[in-house]
Scaffold this active site. Structure first.
Site, short mmCIF file in Angstrom:
data_model
loop_
_atom_site.label_atom_id
_atom_site.label_comp_id
_atom_site.label_asym_id
_atom_site.label_seq_id
_atom_site.Cartn_x
_atom_site.Cartn_y
_atom_site.Cartn_z
N ARG A 14 37.05 30.97 32.25
CA ARG A 14 38.13 30.80 33.25
C ARG A 14 37.59 31.27 34.61
NH1 ARG A 14 40.37 33.25 37.21
NH2 ARG A 14 40.60 35.13 35.97
N ASP A 15 37.45 32.55 34.81
CA ASP A 15 36.89 33.01 36.09
C ASP A 15 35.47 32.45 36.25
OD1 ASP A 15 36.32 34.45 38.47
OD2 ASP A 15 37.62 36.08 37.83
N SER A 168 40.22 41.30 43.20
CA SER A 168 39.84 39.89 43.42
C SER A 168 38.73 39.72 44.43
CB SER A 168 41.05 39.10 43.92
OG SER A 168 42.19 39.42 43.20
N HIS A 195 40.31 44.37 36.23
CA HIS A 195 39.47 43.16 36.37
C HIS A 195 38.62 43.34 37.63
CE1 HIS A 195 38.91 38.61 36.33
NE2 HIS A 195 38.68 38.86 37.60
#
Lengths: 335, 295
Positions: A14-15, A168, A195
């Site tokens: 995904r990322d 992010s 994350h």
């Protein structure tokens, strides 16, 4: 679970898609998912880099539909849980229900750190669908602990089982990670996740700092693939966690093999901390802007770092990739 | 000259901004009553101070008044569908719907004025729809649009709790309007909220995949429609002219609010109230010309 168990969620599919311009085929995904399943990874996240319905001109067109990716991966999984990402404003409940029918176990609903209330409908419906729900507070570096607690509590009230501090922009340093995760750990009833992005070379280090504070759910990706300079490198993270006395349930050699034999041969560009990635971390810019900024810089004949610094000043948030064009256009006109 | 009497249902931020727009700019329309459900609400009090009739008993309190012909619904999707739309229908009154309920046909004044007026309940799509449908429509008319994708950036303080609770409604309705009114074969709508201070202006990036690569025709069509929208949304501004790259055209629109009541950064709300007023004016003109049948 013992208190030393750390649940590692691999987001290579995904990322990691940001790192390959969303070009993995369903076949690529199936092969990588099989390798992750063999290594006994707890949960893997799949789809376009911007989550369900992310395939677009603005973020890049994926080489296949959400449905094709999910079908290809699902049939390779037995013990490993399947997750998707949903960004309210991009994906909708409609896509969520389709994904649920395709057998996902987990949904991660991501909002900008100050905008948690847009996740309410998606979280509540996810709970009704029987899914595990994780809330992502993106761009966490832009706000301090007070806002993070307030927004995290909103997600908790909507039914999130886990709330993540998401770096992010890869802009947090270890001390800044610690105060943010500590704030959530002390004020939420639910679990806390972290994350990372590796723009300042701190992907694994920051994740370990979060674990030392008490976080027990963390993200990684094989070979460190991901937006910007990538995520915390899963195979390193697993080894480092074991050396620190934590259990992950992941097979060390098999996870290394997954990165080395399965992922790396598929990459034309290995994740690395180049000057543009460092600039993301320095200016606090959403990591998936990287390749788009490089492209705009090339098109307009300007330095990509100037674009990124300006985007940092304007405080663009995740999903505002269209601002890159706007900024590059303005910078080029001034030359 | 006679003016057509109107009522606003929902004295919130949008209803109040619309009130000021009718006061300042109404040519064929004049406000008669502000309708709410709480006597002490700020909007009702404001309307009262300005000398308008007010009621806190909802639409049922005034729907029987023959002289009020046009109703603006600035409540929410629920109240519109359950209460206001049925009440207006029963009384045979025109209702201009600013909520996402979308029971009636979509209306984007610069584009499709004409047909939707045959109905007495029209819907104003979304703020993003009002800002982007005209551009897609113009490009589609000029060269054909196979796919349209719009990305709206809105200032966080300009997105109210209703929008936040049901953000899917925004993407769904905007997408539909891009296809049905804009003319794109397929469309996608994205919205992002940005909390920066001072708040950002409403910005929309419009990507269209075109059938014919004719930059001059595209530019002419877009310039023309921008002028048309500007007539009722003065802060509507073409920030980046349409640029063709391969078969993709990128256009950027910025909307500065008129500041009638809401702050200038709330261009997203301003374009809704401006489009509502324009629609009301067009209806009122028709009534004055005897073109609307009231059976």
């Amino acid at each position: 679970m013992t208190k030393n168990f750390v649940r590692v969620i691999d987001t290579s599919l995904r990322d990691g898609m940001h790192g390959v311009n969303h070009s993995f085929s369903p076949q690529d995904m199936a092969e990588i998912a099989s390798a992750l399943e063999r290594a006994e990874v707890d949960t893997i996240e799949v789809g376009h880099g911007d989550g369900l319905a992310g395939s677009s001109i603005n973020y890049g067109l994926a080489s296949a539909s959400d449905e094709k990716y999910l079908r290809a991966v699902k049939q390779k999984l037995a013990g490993t849980r399947l997750a998707v990402l949903l960004l309210p404003g991009i994906g909708t409940v409609e896509e969520l229900k389709k994904a649920s029918n395709l057998g996902i176990d987990v949904v991660r609903v991501a909002t900008h750190v100050t905008e948690a209330d847009v996740s309410e409908q998606h979280m509540k419906i996810s709970k009704d669908l029987g899914l595990e729900v994780m809330g992502f507070l993106m761009m966490s570096h832009t706000r301090g602990p007070e806002v993070i607690i307030e927004e995290g509590k909103k997600m908790e009230s909507y039914g999130a089982d886990v709330v993540y501090v998401v770096d992010s922009a890869g802009a947090l340093t270890p001390d800044a990670v610690r105060v943010r995760v500590e704030a959530l750990l002390e004020n939420l009833e639910v679990e806390v996740g972290f994350h990372a992005h590796n723009n300042l070379g701190l992907g694994v280090g920051n994740t370990l700092a979060a674990v030392e504070e008490g976080v027990r759910i963390v993200d990684g990706s094989l070979a460190g693939l991901g937006a910007g300079a990538g995520n915390a490198q899963t195979e390193i993270l697993i080894v480092a966690l074991e050396k620190m006395g934590y259990e992950t349930g992941v097979d060390i050699f098999k996870i290394m093999d997954a990165a080395e034999d399965v992922v790396k041969p598929k990459l034309s560009r290995l994740p690395r901390v180049d000057r543009d990635a460092i600039t993301l971390g320095y200016s606090g810019v959403y990591s998936s802007f990287l390749l788009h900024a490089k492209e705009a810089a090339h098109k307009f004949g300007i330095d990509s770092r100037d674009i990124l610094v300006e985007l940092g000043k304007r405080e663009a948030v995740g999903g505002q990739e269209d601002w890159i064009y706007d900024v590059a256009y303005e910078l080029a006109k001034k030359l | 000259m006679d003016k057509i009497k109107t009522a606003i249902i929902g004295p919130g931020l949008i209803g109040t901004d619309l009130m000021y727009k009718i006061i300042n700019k109404g040519k064929y329309l004049k406000l008669d009553t502000m309708v709410g459900i709480y006597q002490d609400s700020k909007g009702l009090q404001k309307a009262k101070r300005l000398g308008f009739n007010t009621t806190a008993k909802g639409i049922m309190d005034i729907i029987k008044r023959e002289d009020i012909m046009i109703y603006f619904d600035a409540t929410g999707a629920g109240p519109h569908a359950k209460i206001n739309a049925p009440a207006a229908k029963k009384a045979g009154k025109i209702i201009i719907d600013l909520t996402p309920a979308a029971l009636g046909p979509y209306i984007v004044p610069a584009v499709n004025f004409g047909d939707p007026l045959a109905e007495k309940n029209v819907n104003l799509v979304t703020c993003g729809g009002q800002a982007t449908v005209p551009i897609v429509f113009a490009i589609d008319q000029a060269v054909g649009v196979d796919y349209a994708e719009v990305v709206a950036s809105t200032a966080s303080p300009a997105a109210g709790p209703g929008t936040r609770k049901n953000i899917d409604e925004y993407t769904r309705t905007t997408k539909k309007a891009l296809e049905m009114v804009g003319g794109a074969d397929r469309a996608k709508a994205i919205i992002t909220l940005n909390p920066t201070k001072p708040p950002i202006k409403m910005k929309n990036t419009i990507y269209t995949r075109v059938k014919k690569r004719n930059p001059e025709a595209i530019k002419r069509a877009v310039d023309k429609i921008v002028e048309q929208v500007k007539k009722y949304v003065p802060g509507y501004n073409l920030k980046i002219e349409p640029e063709l790259d391969g078969d993709i055209v990128t256009t950027v629109i910025e909307v500065t609010g008129a500041g009638d009541y809401l702050p200038e950064y709330a261009g997203n709300l301003d374009i809704m109230t401006a489009a509502a007023l324009e629609t009301g004016e067009l209806f009122a003109e028709k009534i004055l010309k005897g073109e609307v049948n009231y059976d």
